[in-house]
Design an enzyme around this catalytic site. Sequence first.
Site, PDB file in Angstrom:
ATOM      1  N   GLY A 158      -4.710  -8.848  -3.062  1.00 26.90           N
ATOM      2  CA  GLY A 158      -5.166  -7.493  -2.756  1.00 26.90           C
ATOM      3  C   GLY A 158      -5.607  -6.757  -4.005  1.00 26.90           C
ATOM      4  N   LYS A 181      -5.152  -1.903   4.859  1.00 23.12           N
ATOM      5  CA  LYS A 181      -3.747  -2.274   5.029  1.00 23.12           C
ATOM      6  C   LYS A 181      -3.269  -2.009   6.463  1.00 23.12           C
ATOM      7  CE  LYS A 181      -2.805  -3.892   0.936  1.00 23.12           C
ATOM      8  NZ  LYS A 181      -2.675  -5.359   0.817  1.00 23.12           N
ATOM      9  N   ILE A 189       3.559  -9.381  -7.412  1.00 20.90           N
ATOM     10  CA  ILE A 189       4.376  -9.663  -6.218  1.00 20.90           C
ATOM     11  C   ILE A 189       4.218 -11.131  -5.824  1.00 20.90           C
ATOM     12  CG2 ILE A 189       4.593  -9.159  -3.746  1.00 20.90           C
ATOM     13  CD1 ILE A 189       3.940  -6.220  -4.391  1.00 20.90           C
ATOM     14  N   GLN A 209      -2.877   7.647   2.301  1.00 23.17           N
ATOM     15  CA  GLN A 209      -2.646   8.112   0.925  1.00 23.17           C
ATOM     16  C   GLN A 209      -3.904   8.772   0.375  1.00 23.17           C
ATOM     17  OE1 GLN A 209       0.045   8.361  -0.873  1.00 23.17           O
ATOM     18  NE2 GLN A 209      -1.051   9.083  -2.684  1.00 23.17           N
ATOM     19  N   TYR A 224      -8.238   1.538   1.045  1.00 22.30           N
ATOM     20  CA  TYR A 224      -7.024   0.708   0.973  1.00 22.30           C
ATOM     21  C   TYR A 224      -6.148   0.920   2.217  1.00 22.30           C
ATOM     22  CZ  TYR A 224      -2.814  -1.248  -1.350  1.00 22.30           C
ATOM     23  OH  TYR A 224      -1.698  -1.989  -1.697  1.00 22.30           O
ATOM     24  N   GLY A 240       6.671  -0.621  -0.491  1.00 27.40           N
ATOM     25  CA  GLY A 240       6.430   0.666  -1.133  1.00 27.40           C
ATOM     26  C   GLY A 240       5.992   0.401  -2.564  1.00 27.40           C
ATOM     27  N   TYR A 241       6.284   1.345  -3.447  1.00 29.98           N
ATOM     28  CA  TYR A 241       5.799   1.228  -4.828  1.00 29.98           C
ATOM     29  C   TYR A 241       6.666   0.264  -5.640  1.00 29.98           C
ATOM     30  CZ  TYR A 241       2.470   4.867  -3.867  1.00 29.98           C
ATOM     31  OH  TYR A 241       1.416   5.573  -3.338  1.00 29.98           O
ATOM     32  N   ASP A 250      -9.480   3.024  -6.044  1.00 29.71           N
ATOM     33  CA  ASP A 250      -9.166   4.359  -5.538  1.00 29.71           C
ATOM     34  C   ASP A 250     -10.246   5.391  -5.837  1.00 29.71           C
ATOM     35  OD1 ASP A 250      -6.821   3.134  -4.851  1.00 29.71           O
ATOM     36  OD2 ASP A 250      -5.543   4.267  -6.224  1.00 29.71           O
TER      37      ASP A 250
END
Length: 246
Positions: free
Chosen positions: A89, A156, A15, A146, A152, A183-184, A93
């Site tokens: 970032g 966030k 990104i 999530q 995370y 989003g994803y 997980d």
Amino acid sequence: MQSRVALVTGGTGGIGTSIVQRLAQMGHRVATNYRDEAKGRAWQAQMKGLGIDVALAQGDVSSPEQAEALVRNVESQLGPVDILVNNAGITRDSTFHRMTPQQWTDVIGTNLNSCFNVTRPVIEGMRERKWGRIVQISSINGQKGQYGQANYAAAKAGMHGFTISLAQENAKFGITVNTVSPGYIATDMVMAVPEDVRNKIVAQIPTGRLGNPEEIAYAVGFFIPDEAGWITGANLSANGGQYMGW
Ligand SMILES: NC(=O)c1ccc[n+]([C@@H]2O[C@H](COP(=O)([O-])OP(=O)(O)OC[C@H]3O[C@@H](n4cnc5c(N)ncnc54)[C@H](OP(=O)(O)O)[C@@H]3O)[C@@H](O)[C@H]2O)c1
């Protein structure tokens, strides 16, 4: 539009690269950080091949000392930073009952503490010059939570708390502070997710596809011009309709 100095953290990533390109196309002089010099220089050469000059400075944004040195280095190359995009970032997980202290602190350090570390050395100059743009790259998962991402999602969500406090403190100084919550997006981070899990994610997205990094860069670019000077403290969702909080 006036050409300004923009620092995009994590600009070498999926990104980040699009944000760097977008800000450069808007006429700004852009810098980013690297941690691995060879990787950073190879990316810089790639950008140069596309006609985009990007200033590079070393720095791990989870370290206050390195983040300050990074900002001072960018200032010495390009001048004072007027636009800051806190984009660097990571994810680590795990369901919470298995999460290690390291997984927690790594994610909070890189995603959230970094906002303090990098913004603190630029904010006083922005206040003196009476102009600034700060954009946090948060996540849909900071808005909705999530499974497997307590670290995370906490980081966030914290980033937007940071945004709305700074927005209040700095509005009188011509500084806007906003959040973009992607989003994803089809970056390495998401393409590393197993295909069957990814297909389930896509099935939850009304647009029926993953987003592109350019679509996040467009959302960041929206906040930058003088005409956006009255938009501060916003959290702009760019998620294909997957989560529509308001
Ligand atoms: N991809 C998605 O679907 C998605 C969705 C929502 C939100 N986001 C958020 O968007 C941002 C960018 O994600 P991405 O997908 O572009 O990730 P990415 O491709 O993995 O890029 C992450 C960038 O951050 C840098 N970075 C990581 N840790 C750092 C540290 N401690 N200090 C300095 N730089 C560091 C990386 O540099 P190195 O090369 O040195 O590691 C890299 O340039 C992240 O904040 C992410 O949470 C992504």
